[in-house]
Scaffold this motif. Sequence first.
Motif, PDB file in Angstrom:
ATOM      1  N   ASP A  51      18.220   6.513  17.141  1.00  0.00           N
ATOM      2  CA  ASP A  51      16.688   6.399  17.041  1.00  0.00           C
ATOM      3  C   ASP A  51      15.977   6.782  15.933  1.00  0.00           C
ATOM      4  OD1 ASP A  51      17.327   5.251  19.714  1.00  0.00           O
ATOM      5  OD2 ASP A  51      17.010   7.168  20.694  1.00  0.00           O
ATOM      6  N   LEU A  52      16.317   8.000  15.598  1.00  0.00           N
ATOM      7  CA  LEU A  52      15.556   8.930  14.573  1.00  0.00           C
ATOM      8  C   LEU A  52      15.765   8.070  13.172  1.00  0.00           C
ATOM      9  CD1 LEU A  52      16.171  12.483  15.760  1.00  0.00           C
ATOM     10  CD2 LEU A  52      14.006  11.345  15.602  1.00  0.00           C
ATOM     11  N   SER A  53      17.033   7.748  12.960  1.00  0.00           N
ATOM     12  CA  SER A  53      17.284   7.092  11.665  1.00  0.00           C
ATOM     13  C   SER A  53      16.521   5.741  11.530  1.00  0.00           C
ATOM     14  CB  SER A  53      18.636   6.882  11.633  1.00  0.00           C
ATOM     15  OG  SER A  53      19.154   6.236  10.680  1.00  0.00           O
ATOM     16  N   THR A  54      16.516   4.834  12.849  1.00  0.00           N
ATOM     17  CA  THR A  54      15.669   3.697  12.799  1.00  0.00           C
ATOM     18  C   THR A  54      14.285   3.687  12.622  1.00  0.00           C
ATOM     19  OG1 THR A  54      17.217   2.672  14.579  1.00  0.00           O
ATOM     20  CG2 THR A  54      15.182   1.622  14.358  1.00  0.00           C
ATOM     21  N   PHE A  78      14.905  15.043   8.557  1.00  0.00           N
ATOM     22  CA  PHE A  78      15.556  14.345   7.385  1.00  0.00           C
ATOM     23  C   PHE A  78      14.811  14.459   6.050  1.00  0.00           C
ATOM     24  CE2 PHE A  78      16.702  11.387  10.903  1.00  0.00           C
ATOM     25  CZ  PHE A  78      18.325  11.406  10.849  1.00  0.00           C
ATOM     26  N   ASP A  79      14.600  15.776   5.800  1.00  0.00           N
ATOM     27  CA  ASP A  79      13.573  16.277   4.597  1.00  0.00           C
ATOM     28  C   ASP A  79      12.140  15.946   4.550  1.00  0.00           C
ATOM     29  OD1 ASP A  79      16.145  17.445   3.545  1.00  0.00           O
ATOM     30  OD2 ASP A  79      16.743  15.688   2.540  1.00  0.00           O
ATOM     31  N   LEU A  80      11.642  15.239   5.572  1.00  0.00           N
ATOM     32  CA  LEU A  80      10.073  15.048   5.455  1.00  0.00           C
ATOM     33  C   LEU A  80       9.520  16.227   6.271  1.00  0.00           C
ATOM     34  CD1 LEU A  80      10.052  11.111   6.419  1.00  0.00           C
ATOM     35  CD2 LEU A  80      10.212  12.208   4.310  1.00  0.00           C
ATOM     36  N   PRO A  81       8.412  16.700   5.670  1.00  0.00           N
ATOM     37  CA  PRO A  81       7.749  17.440   6.617  1.00  0.00           C
ATOM     38  C   PRO A  81       7.285  17.197   8.017  1.00  0.00           C
ATOM     39  CG  PRO A  81       6.373  16.442   4.740  1.00  0.00           C
ATOM     40  CD  PRO A  81       7.569  16.227   4.551  1.00  0.00           C
ATOM     41  N   VAL A  82       7.474  18.011   8.877  1.00  0.00           N
ATOM     42  CA  VAL A  82       6.785  17.681  10.254  1.00  0.00           C
ATOM     43  C   VAL A  82       5.638  18.707  10.550  1.00  0.00           C
ATOM     44  CG1 VAL A  82       7.394  17.665  12.581  1.00  0.00           C
ATOM     45  CG2 VAL A  82       9.278  17.142  10.878  1.00  0.00           C
ATOM     46  N   ARG A  83       4.532  17.900  11.265  1.00  0.00           N
ATOM     47  CA  ARG A  83       3.521  18.408  11.835  1.00  0.00           C
ATOM     48  C   ARG A  83       3.416  18.207  13.231  1.00  0.00           C
ATOM     49  NH1 ARG A  83      -1.558  20.922   9.658  1.00  0.00           N
ATOM     50  NH2 ARG A  83      -2.852  21.175  11.351  1.00  0.00           N
ATOM     51  N   TRP A  84       3.292  19.205  13.802  1.00  0.00           N
ATOM     52  CA  TRP A  84       3.275  18.859  15.453  1.00  0.00           C
ATOM     53  C   TRP A  84       1.930  18.797  16.058  1.00  0.00           C
ATOM     54  CZ3 TRP A  84       8.140  18.217  16.804  1.00  0.00           C
ATOM     55  CH2 TRP A  84       9.126  18.870  15.950  1.00  0.00           C
ATOM     56  N   SER A 127      -0.677  12.586  28.656  1.00  0.00           N
ATOM     57  CA  SER A 127       0.485  13.101  29.756  1.00  0.00           C
ATOM     58  C   SER A 127       1.479  11.824  29.742  1.00  0.00           C
ATOM     59  CB  SER A 127       0.008  13.101  31.283  1.00  0.00           C
ATOM     60  OG  SER A 127      -0.621  11.851  31.722  1.00  0.00           O
ATOM     61  N   GLY A 128       1.176  10.747  28.812  1.00  0.00           N
ATOM     62  CA  GLY A 128       2.406   9.814  28.785  1.00  0.00           C
ATOM     63  C   GLY A 128       3.627  10.197  27.894  1.00  0.00           C
ATOM     64  N   LYS A 129       4.461   9.181  27.502  1.00  0.00           N
ATOM     65  CA  LYS A 129       5.680   9.637  26.785  1.00  0.00           C
ATOM     66  C   LYS A 129       5.092  10.070  25.218  1.00  0.00           C
ATOM     67  CE  LYS A 129       8.459   5.716  28.287  1.00  0.00           C
ATOM     68  NZ  LYS A 129       9.344   4.595  27.745  1.00  0.00           N
ATOM     69  N   PRO A 130       5.856  10.970  24.993  1.00  0.00           N
ATOM     70  CA  PRO A 130       5.897  11.822  23.675  1.00  0.00           C
ATOM     71  C   PRO A 130       5.929  10.610  22.542  1.00  0.00           C
ATOM     72  CG  PRO A 130       8.031  12.554  24.678  1.00  0.00           C
ATOM     73  CD  PRO A 130       7.067  11.600  25.851  1.00  0.00           C
ATOM     74  N   VAL A 131       5.213  11.212  21.468  1.00  0.00           N
ATOM     75  CA  VAL A 131       5.147  10.085  20.436  1.00  0.00           C
ATOM     76  C   VAL A 131       5.710  10.757  19.084  1.00  0.00           C
ATOM     77  CG1 VAL A 131       3.824   8.595  18.960  1.00  0.00           C
ATOM     78  CG2 VAL A 131       3.570   8.423  21.473  1.00  0.00           C
ATOM     79  N   LEU A 132       6.545  10.134  18.374  1.00  0.00           N
ATOM     80  CA  LEU A 132       6.840  10.621  16.952  1.00  0.00           C
ATOM     81  C   LEU A 132       6.401   9.602  15.831  1.00  0.00           C
ATOM     82  CD1 LEU A 132       9.904  12.474  15.652  1.00  0.00           C
ATOM     83  CD2 LEU A 132       9.185  10.458  14.485  1.00  0.00           C
ATOM     84  N   VAL A 133       5.427  10.043  14.875  1.00  0.00           N
ATOM     85  CA  VAL A 133       5.027   9.025  13.794  1.00  0.00           C
ATOM     86  C   VAL A 133       5.360   9.270  12.771  1.00  0.00           C
ATOM     87  CG1 VAL A 133       2.848   8.101  13.000  1.00  0.00           C
ATOM     88  CG2 VAL A 133       2.983   8.759  15.269  1.00  0.00           C
ATOM     89  N   VAL A 134       5.878   8.419  11.842  1.00  0.00           N
ATOM     90  CA  VAL A 134       6.399   8.527  10.436  1.00  0.00           C
ATOM     91  C   VAL A 134       5.287   7.780   9.736  1.00  0.00           C
ATOM     92  CG1 VAL A 134       8.053   8.269   8.777  1.00  0.00           C
ATOM     93  CG2 VAL A 134       8.739   8.799  11.232  1.00  0.00           C
ATOM     94  N   ALA A 135       4.546   8.161   8.673  1.00  0.00           N
ATOM     95  CA  ALA A 135       3.678   7.459   8.047  1.00  0.00           C
ATOM     96  C   ALA A 135       3.448   7.906   6.571  1.00  0.00           C
ATOM     97  CB  ALA A 135       2.258   7.586   8.716  1.00  0.00           C
ATOM     98  N   ASN A 136       3.134   7.017   5.809  1.00  0.00           N
ATOM     99  CA  ASN A 136       2.375   7.114   4.455  1.00  0.00           C
ATOM    100  C   ASN A 136       1.278   7.830   4.680  1.00  0.00           C
ATOM    101  OD1 ASN A 136       1.214   7.466   1.907  1.00  0.00           O
ATOM    102  ND2 ASN A 136       2.592   5.746   1.122  1.00  0.00           N
TER     103      ASN A 136
END
Length: 305
Positions: free
Chosen positions: A163-166, A221-227, A242-251
Amino acid sequence: MTRNTYEAWIPEEDSSDVIQRVDQMSAVEALSSPEPMSSNTKSIPRSAGVGVSVVDKGGAYSEDTSTNDDIVLTAMKLGKAIRIAEEDIDDSLANILATKQRDWATSYAKLLDNACLAVSAAPGAGVPFASVYYTLTQANASLGYTANDNVTTAASSGVTYDDLSTVLSDAESGDYFDLSRMVVIAHPSFRGTLRGIKDDQKQPIFVQGQQGDRGTPDTLFDLPVRWSLGCRVSATATDAPSGKPVLVVANQDYLRLGKRSGPESIFIDGRDGLSALTDESILKMRARRAFVLGHPKAAAILLGV
């Protein structure tokens, strides 16, 4: 009748507790590309790029046919009013006003991140902006984007390495990938999951950063993470999603945050003519912000469990 009021909104200084609290809590305020706004709306040109081709010696240059357009930022007001009894202001050892301003800053940060990143509905009542999540669920033929192409949903059994790789691959596969500008913004509930996921060499893909003045950020994967506590799906913008947690990867260059004004506040003294019968003062706080994702292929989202 004498009115004891501040006659104008007072902007927070860069070093104030409110500004520092917002920067600490809001990933959008901290990471987005800021757009100063001198009016309610601002149009930003969006280049479609420029092609390049081989030109033979003595040959004619072919002309670029890319079609440019623009994106529009529209400022919306995010605010709250607090009614405070004069006795609480006069009798309390704590600075009630400063405490309430910090509390507002925390809620504002969560609501802003939620509105910009994770709201599932189109702009309208209670929805100030087209969030990253909403934008990625909509088709945009003119930009060559198919609805949900960059949205990955984890199975009920939990988030996996694949999932994370995708989701990272989705963000890496377009023309908008720039390793130096890529960031991950995620709800803190992902931390426990990420700590348990390793690659084929049994190496952790999530590395916790070092804290302190010279600290380093967490990385995935070596990218900085902000919570961000605002990174949960909701139907309307809220400071308590209160819904599903979201992880965003973006420029982050394509996370465009318009700044019209604020954070700022105004204090209306309870001894003025309007409030004299109640012995209550009013503290109003607000910020005017706008947001747009510059291109849907510049971001990808993972919906957790």
